[in-house]
Scaffold this motif. Structure first.
Motif, PDB file in Angstrom:
ATOM      1  N   ASN A   1       0.830  -1.204   0.000  1.00 37.92           N
ATOM      2  CA  ASN A   1       0.000   0.000   0.000  1.00 37.92           C
ATOM      3  C   ASN A   1       0.867   1.258   0.000  1.00 37.92           C
ATOM      4  OD1 ASN A   1      -2.495  -1.276  -0.072  1.00 37.92           O
ATOM      5  ND2 ASN A   1      -2.551  -1.541   2.147  1.00 37.92           N
TER       6      ASN A   1
ATOM      7  N   ILE B   1       2.147   1.870  -3.490  1.00 39.84           N
ATOM      8  CA  ILE B   1       1.084   2.414  -4.346  1.00 39.84           C
ATOM      9  C   ILE B   1       0.863   3.893  -4.039  1.00 39.84           C
ATOM     10  CG2 ILE B   1      -1.397   2.299  -4.844  1.00 39.84           C
ATOM     11  CD1 ILE B   1      -1.102  -0.788  -4.238  1.00 39.84           C
ATOM     12  N   ASP B   2       0.770   4.209  -2.743  1.00 40.53           N
ATOM     13  CA  ASP B   2       0.547   5.607  -2.361  1.00 40.53           C
ATOM     14  C   ASP B   2       1.688   6.505  -2.843  1.00 40.53           C
ATOM     15  OD1 ASP B   2      -1.814   4.916  -1.170  1.00 40.53           O
ATOM     16  OD2 ASP B   2      -1.019   4.882   0.878  1.00 40.53           O
TER      17      ASP B   2
ATOM     18  N   VAL C   1       1.532   7.056  -6.560  1.00 47.13           N
ATOM     19  CA  VAL C   1       0.462   7.992  -6.919  1.00 47.13           C
ATOM     20  C   VAL C   1       0.924   9.432  -6.663  1.00 47.13           C
ATOM     21  CG1 VAL C   1      -1.833   8.807  -6.263  1.00 47.13           C
ATOM     22  CG2 VAL C   1      -1.439   6.367  -6.664  1.00 47.13           C
TER      23      VAL C   1
ATOM     24  N   ARG D   1       6.924   4.506 -17.251  1.00 45.59           N
ATOM     25  CA  ARG D   1       6.738   3.054 -17.309  1.00 45.59           C
ATOM     26  C   ARG D   1       7.430   2.355 -16.136  1.00 45.59           C
ATOM     27  NH1 ARG D   1       4.312   0.374 -21.419  1.00 45.59           N
ATOM     28  NH2 ARG D   1       3.507   1.696 -23.069  1.00 45.59           N
TER      29      ARG D   1
ATOM     30  N   VAL E   1       4.940   2.572 -13.332  1.00 40.56           N
ATOM     31  CA  VAL E   1       3.867   1.580 -13.522  1.00 40.56           C
ATOM     32  C   VAL E   1       4.384   0.170 -13.225  1.00 40.56           C
ATOM     33  CG1 VAL E   1       2.312   0.537 -15.220  1.00 40.56           C
ATOM     34  CG2 VAL E   1       2.594   3.026 -15.141  1.00 40.56           C
TER      35      VAL E   1
ATOM     36  N   LEU F   1       4.514  -0.315  -9.479  1.00 42.50           N
ATOM     37  CA  LEU F   1       3.176  -0.606  -8.937  1.00 42.50           C
ATOM     38  C   LEU F   1       2.873  -2.100  -9.068  1.00 42.50           C
ATOM     39  CD1 LEU F   1       0.976   2.248 -10.475  1.00 42.50           C
ATOM     40  CD2 LEU F   1       1.282   1.810  -8.035  1.00 42.50           C
ATOM     41  N   ARG F   2       3.175  -2.632 -10.230  1.00 40.63           N
ATOM     42  CA  ARG F   2       2.848  -4.035 -10.494  1.00 40.63           C
ATOM     43  C   ARG F   2       3.775  -4.966  -9.722  1.00 40.63           C
ATOM     44  NH1 ARG F   2       2.197  -4.692 -16.814  1.00 40.63           N
ATOM     45  NH2 ARG F   2       0.731  -6.341 -16.267  1.00 40.63           N
TER      46      ARG F   2
END
Lengths: 226, 226
Positions: free
Chosen positions: A57, A60-61, A64, A78, A81, A84-85
């Motif tokens: 989490n 992710i935060d 963002v 990229r 991204v 994130l994955r």
């Protein structure tokens, strides 16, 4: 992965390194629980999964916030991204290690495995222990050679996994139906750990080289129909 | 989800709608293959999974372009991130439906299930068929009530799944070890389809309401240790 593309990514990279070490420890601990009936190890893996979830989490935060403030483009974008994955992949690996530990805890002080299956699961565990160590090295050093090793070697785990099914249908099999259920689920969790390690490796190769791993054929092919 | 936050998201929303319909069709088709030995249905699911994978890649690519060009912030940005994760969830659901279809194809013209397990798997399939239809409605109408229904009802699938383990250890069980392996794996695939439907529902609730579903406890809890 000490520095990904700029200083703003450092905290994300640190959290991903931390996640990789947690996943490594969880895989080792789950193996201790499974192959040596180590109840403390099982409980540590189970309790430790919450931190891995929290780190996911956090990644992710931070991604963002980073996307919002820095507006990265092209390769930098990229990489965010892919990060994130990668966090999602590590979170899932933590879940799978926890499931193995939970199974070992449930049958404690007995092994969930019948005697004839122990050697095969030890081999799968030995494989995953090496993979877990490689994951940490790969991420800390952004080492695509290690990533390629993980990707290339995964077939060996799939082959061991297939052999558990063959064992369960051989005259050698002495287990109960509960043990067969556990063997199938444990084998599945371990195979999926290998698949996710491959997936993580592809993302790291991508982060380092710019090659897009999402265009590769999906993992999780075939093993469950053999 | 006809319009998410602006026109630039329309193509992403359309692809996610398309993915939801593909996943629905794959779940229905896998059920036909599993419960009615429908080989054509099995093959259609297996062949159709590549399109779902391609749509997931398309969603990722579009989100990256959108992030790059529009630099969305705040809620808009989180909606893009949620869309990325929703695409990954749908892609995985397609994989799981394919695995079910592959199992049915392997044992054709026989069912992979022993007779005493068929009713229980039919009940799980009936549940997933309803869930699959709800997924499409939820996404097309951005209907959080439908999402909440999916989330609330998932315990029923978990309960059915647990009962397959009990059946396999009851005197009623007549299956071979191959059938037990298939029952365990098929049950796991179906349970995971339910988990992913819950995960997708949480993302849609988040997209619509701004509530962050990633802070919820993770799914995939407990069922495999019962």
């Amino acid at each position: 992965m000490r520095v990904i593309f700029n200083e703003e990514m450092q905290a994300v990279a640190d959290d991903l390194d931390h996640m990789a070490r947690n996943v490594r420890d969880a895989i080792h601990g789950a193996g201790q629980a499974l192959t040596r009936q180590d109840l403390d190890a099982a409980q540590t893996v189970i309790d430790g999964d919450a931190e891995t979830d929290a780190l996911a989490n956090s990644v992710i935060d931070q991604c963002v916030v980073l996307l919002s403030r820095q507006n990265p483009v092209a390769t930098d974008l990229r990489v965010v991204v892919a990060s994130l994955r990668l966090a999602a992949t590590f979170e899932r690996m933590g879940d799978l290690a926890r499931h193995i530990a939970e199974t070992a805890r449930r049958t404690y002080p007995e092994s969930p495995l019948p005697p004839e299956a122990i050697d095969m699961f030890q081999q799968m565990q030995d494989f995953l222990d090496v993979t877990a160590d490689r994951l940490v090295t790969m991420l800390a050093d952004r080492d695509t050679n290690v990533a390629e090793q993980i990707i290339a070697d995964d077939d060996k785990l799939d082959e061991l996994h297939r052999r558990t099914f063959a064992l369960a249908q051989s005259p050698e099999w002495s287990g109960t139906n509960q043990q067969l259920i556990d063997v199938v689920l444990l084998g599945r969790f371990m195979e999926r750990l290998g698949d996710h390690a491959v997936s993580a490796s592809r993302r790291v190769v991508y982060i380092v080289s710019g090659f897009d791993p999402s265009k590769e054929p999906a993992r999780d092919e075939g093993t469950d129909i053999d």
